[in-house]
Enzyme design. Sequence first.
Site, mmCIF file in Angstrom:
data_model
loop_
_atom_site.group_PDB
_atom_site.id
_atom_site.type_symbol
_atom_site.label_atom_id
_atom_site.label_comp_id
_atom_site.label_asym_id
_atom_site.label_seq_id
_atom_site.Cartn_x
_atom_site.Cartn_y
_atom_site.Cartn_z
ATOM 1 N N HIS A 160 83.284 -11.493 23.028
ATOM 2 C CA HIS A 160 82.165 -11.445 23.826
ATOM 3 C C HIS A 160 82.105 -10.205 24.707
ATOM 4 C CE1 HIS A 160 79.760 -13.409 27.319
ATOM 5 N NE2 HIS A 160 80.375 -12.392 27.970
ATOM 6 N N GLU A 161 83.410 -9.568 25.038
ATOM 7 C CA GLU A 161 83.537 -8.423 25.928
ATOM 8 C C GLU A 161 83.088 -6.965 24.902
ATOM 9 O OE1 GLU A 161 83.272 -8.597 28.833
ATOM 10 O OE2 GLU A 161 83.805 -10.734 29.338
ATOM 11 N N HIS A 164 79.224 -6.898 24.697
ATOM 12 C CA HIS A 164 79.025 -6.111 26.008
ATOM 13 C C HIS A 164 79.000 -4.919 25.554
ATOM 14 C CE1 HIS A 164 77.678 -9.631 28.440
ATOM 15 N NE2 HIS A 164 78.953 -9.928 28.653
ATOM 16 N N HIS A 170 74.033 -11.505 28.002
ATOM 17 C CA HIS A 170 74.036 -12.835 27.951
ATOM 18 C C HIS A 170 72.949 -13.696 27.335
ATOM 19 C CE1 HIS A 170 76.727 -11.922 31.176
ATOM 20 N NE2 HIS A 170 77.902 -12.426 30.013
ATOM 21 N N TYR A 216 76.188 -18.545 28.532
ATOM 22 C CA TYR A 216 76.745 -19.357 29.596
ATOM 23 C C TYR A 216 77.100 -20.847 29.239
ATOM 24 C CZ TYR A 216 76.879 -15.690 33.039
ATOM 25 O OH TYR A 216 77.010 -14.344 34.008
#
Length: 275
Positions: A160-161, A164, A170, A216
């Site tokens: 996930h990071e 980014h 997101h 999310y």
Amino acid sequence: MTPAVLFLLFLSVMDVCLSAPAEVKNLTDEFTDSVPRPKLDIKIPVLHGDIAVPDTFFKNADQCTARGCKWPKSGLYVYVPYYISPYFSRKEQSIILRGLQSFHQTTCIRFIPWDSGVRDYIYFFSQPNSGCWSYLGRQKGKQCISLEKNGCVNYSTVQHEILHALGFNHEQVRSDRDKYVRILFDNIQQKQQYNFRKVPTNNLRTPYDFNSVMHYHKYAFSRNRLPTIEAKSDPNLNFGNAQEMSANDIARVNRLYRCNTSSRLQYAKHADAQH
């Protein structure tokens, strides 16, 4: 706080990225303490959710990529230097490395150990209460990815990071999200509502994806234990608990960075020959 990509680039509360590491683990499973060490004099970032905001200006996906926050491509690959703090245990470092290696298997992104003389690189660090966060896209110089030991060092969070850092935001903020989800602002903590604001995005011809590692979960930042995101197709649908990148997450990386996915085996053989 790793909500489980849709593509885009945008924008939680920390301290500096630790003192100089003593050792780094590369992608060959061997530790060494003889590598050069980067200087760690960084500023404390402003954090929006798990995205660190540069102190210059806010960036959205299309504008950011046009201005150069994509990592550069060289031949077949996009090389991204990395450095891992030795504050992580060997097991934790192995989890981070497995997350890095997952991109090698499905994309043209290649994470390589940082070396002196390299300006732009990502630095994985952990501090008490540092949380999980990253910048969006390539920044100038060292850019930190925070993976707090208490809760952030797991495979899906690492992916996930990293996404980014590659320039993706997101899923639930993408430009066409209103066709697929309802954002229930009355249930969201007031100080966290900015995390749900729709922004202009380049969706890279990929569908909205409830299985994205960047989505999310439906109760994210709830102030009253009620859902904050609801799927229009099925209000009872659960989402945001992905354990790894989805096929759409991978496709977006390949499309943004123009990876020749038909040559995936060629990538692997070429990489093996170089290492």
